[in-house]
Write an enzyme that holds these catalytic residues in place. Structure first.
Site: not given
Length: 205
Positions: A93, A95, A125, A157-158
């Site tokens: 994550d 991001h 992600d 999922n991103h």
């Protein structure tokens, strides 16, 4: 007094020589290998500052697309489910958050990933929310190409078009919006799509 082994010493000397060659303040990247090397050092604050204008150019966009194509080939050569052994550092994550990545680099692989014991696994992600998804992906893809048996990435999922293309939900924080804002609608969409093609090839677990 700690002494580095012969292999590490040679690698360190080569790394310092490479940095000296690529720290000449050029506004644009050289050939493809120079570009990969430059992206592998992108999260260094001085490199980000020096590259700020270049990262908005069409030349960078084209080279980033080439980087994505090369990364896709590398990911396609790996199994869809990775079997990895410890020792290993695991990250998730990010991001688009370069500050977190810089912290990890400063504290976990300060001499470089290639000179750090163990492997590195990134759990997906990589984009959306944070402002530097393009830079973060460029850095990780470059590291993967330079050290394919040491750095591993899987798909979150991103790393799907339905999520990182959801401007209605993420607004300017969406990956597609960041690409279009930086490179214009047409070129930005191409960058976004070609990066997603690389994401399509990522292992799933």
């Amino acid at each position: 007094k700690m002494r580095l082994g012969r292999t590490a010493s040679i690698s360190t000397r080569q790394e310092l020589t490479r940095l000296a060659c690529t720290s000449n303040g050029r506004g644009e990247a050289g050939d493809d290998e120079d570009f990969v090397e430059r992206m592998a050092n992108l999260i260094r604050p001085e490199t980000l500052i020096r590259s700020a204008n270049y990262l908005k150019t069409e030349d960078f966009a084209d080279r980033f697309i080439d980087l994505c194509e090369r990364a896709a080939e590398q990911f396609s050569s790996e199994p869809r489910v990775l079997e990895l052994e410890s020792p290993m550092y695991i990250f998730g994550d990010l991001h688009g958050n370069l500050e977190d990545l810089q912290f990890f680099a400063d504290n976990i692989w300060p001499m470089g990933m290639n000179l750090t014991a163990g492997k590195f696994l990134f759990l997906g992600d990589y984009v959306d929310r944070g402002a530097h998804g393009i830079e973060l992906v460029a850095y990780l893809f470059a590291q993967k190409l330079l050290h394919p048996d040491k750095i591993f990435m899987i798909r979150g999922n991103h790393e799907t078009r339905s999520v990182n293309g959801w401007e209605g939900f993420y607004g300017q924080g969406s990956f597609i919006a960041q690409c279009k804002t930086r490179f214009g609608d047409e070129k930005g969409f191409e960058v976004w799509e070609r990066c997603n093609r690389a994401f399509d090839c990522l292992p799933l677990a």
